[in-house]
Scaffold this motif. Structure first.
Motif, PDB file in Angstrom:
ATOM      1  N   ARG A 137       0.842  -1.208   0.000  1.00 10.05           N
ATOM      2  CA  ARG A 137       0.000   0.000   0.000  1.00 10.05           C
ATOM      3  C   ARG A 137       0.875   1.255   0.000  1.00 10.05           C
ATOM      4  N   TYR A 181      -4.415  12.034  -4.775  1.00  7.63           N
ATOM      5  CA  TYR A 181      -4.670  11.475  -3.447  1.00  7.63           C
ATOM      6  C   TYR A 181      -6.116  10.980  -3.342  1.00  7.63           C
ATOM      7  N   ASN A 182      -7.063  11.816  -3.756  1.00 12.07           N
ATOM      8  CA  ASN A 182      -8.478  11.426  -3.695  1.00 12.07           C
ATOM      9  C   ASN A 182      -8.771  10.220  -4.576  1.00 12.07           C
ATOM     10  N   LEU A 219      -7.439   7.099  -2.807  1.00 18.43           N
ATOM     11  CA  LEU A 219      -8.352   6.651  -1.742  1.00 18.43           C
ATOM     12  C   LEU A 219      -9.589   5.968  -2.323  1.00 18.43           C
ATOM     13  N   TYR A 220     -10.088   6.485  -3.432  1.00 24.02           N
ATOM     14  CA  TYR A 220     -11.242   5.884  -4.088  1.00 24.02           C
ATOM     15  C   TYR A 220     -10.922   4.464  -4.552  1.00 24.02           C
ATOM     16  N   ARG A 221      -9.758   4.291  -5.171  1.00 21.80           N
ATOM     17  CA  ARG A 221      -9.367   2.977  -5.699  1.00 21.80           C
ATOM     18  C   ARG A 221      -8.932   1.998  -4.625  1.00 21.80           C
ATOM     19  N   LYS A 222      -8.280   2.489  -3.569  1.00 20.58           N
ATOM     20  CA  LYS A 222      -7.650   1.628  -2.575  1.00 20.58           C
ATOM     21  C   LYS A 222      -8.292   1.771  -1.202  1.00 20.58           C
ATOM     22  N   GLU A 223      -9.604   1.961  -1.162  1.00 19.41           N
ATOM     23  CA  GLU A 223     -10.264   2.170   0.129  1.00 19.41           C
ATOM     24  C   GLU A 223      -9.995   0.998   1.067  1.00 19.41           C
ATOM     25  N   ASP A 224      -9.595   1.333   2.289  1.00 19.66           N
ATOM     26  CA  ASP A 224      -9.299   0.343   3.322  1.00 19.66           C
ATOM     27  C   ASP A 224      -9.673   0.964   4.659  1.00 19.66           C
ATOM     28  N   LYS A 225     -10.662   0.398   5.324  1.00 19.51           N
ATOM     29  CA  LYS A 225     -11.147   0.974   6.585  1.00 19.51           C
ATOM     30  C   LYS A 225     -10.155   0.784   7.732  1.00 19.51           C
ATOM     31  N   SER A 232      -5.538   3.998   6.803  1.00 17.30           N
ATOM     32  CA  SER A 232      -5.938   5.152   6.008  1.00 17.30           C
ATOM     33  C   SER A 232      -4.910   6.276   6.085  1.00 17.30           C
ATOM     34  N   GLU A 241      -4.394  10.498   5.416  1.00 20.91           N
ATOM     35  CA  GLU A 241      -5.267  11.649   5.614  1.00 20.91           C
ATOM     36  C   GLU A 241      -4.532  12.943   5.272  1.00 20.91           C
TER      37      GLU A 241
END
Length: 127
Positions: free
Chosen positions: A17, A81-82, A85-91, A94, A96
């Motif tokens: 990541r 960056y946005n 985050l859209y492609r690699k969303e991980d709860k 993260s 910021e």
């Protein structure tokens, strides 16, 4: 004394990541076989932490600072960056944006990576 600097070693909770983050957002060149990322003279080697060391790992206090040529580059980084985050969303992990200053004399952007390191970008604007 004569010496050559080797790569800076960055420990990470998730080196893949981090490589994707540095490549997608900041356009660092990636060598996944050597776990290296580079940008100009900056060479970084990513080392993934052992599972036992990942819980609560953060590298507070480490900041990488860069100077940008113009304010459009800040907008470009935010856009990348946005999209990252859209492609690699991980709860669970993260990144910021921790500072976005768009004053008239000074424009800057700081992004905190998954391990707590700050990547700071500054543009000095002339009036």
């Amino acid at each position: 004394m004569d010496y050559v600097s080797g790569p800076i070693i960055l420990y990470s909770q998730d080196k893949i990541r981090m490589m994707d983050f540095l490549s997608d957002v900041f356009e660092f060149e990636v060598d996944p076989e050597q776990d290296m990322v580079t940008s100009g003279n900056l060479n970084l080697k990513l080392v993934e932490l052992h599972q036992d060391d990942k819980k609560g790992f953060h590298t507070d206090g480490v900041t990488f600072a860069f100077k940008l040529k113009n304010t459009d580059q800040i907008k470009e980084i935010v856009s990348k960056y946005n999209f990252f985050l859209y492609r690699k969303e991980d709860k669970t992990l993260s990144e910021e944006i921790c500072n976005l200053d768009q004053s008239t004399e000074h424009k800057s952007l700081s992004i905190k990576d998954i391990d707590g390191r700050v990547w700071q970008f500054d543009v000095e604007t002339l009036q």
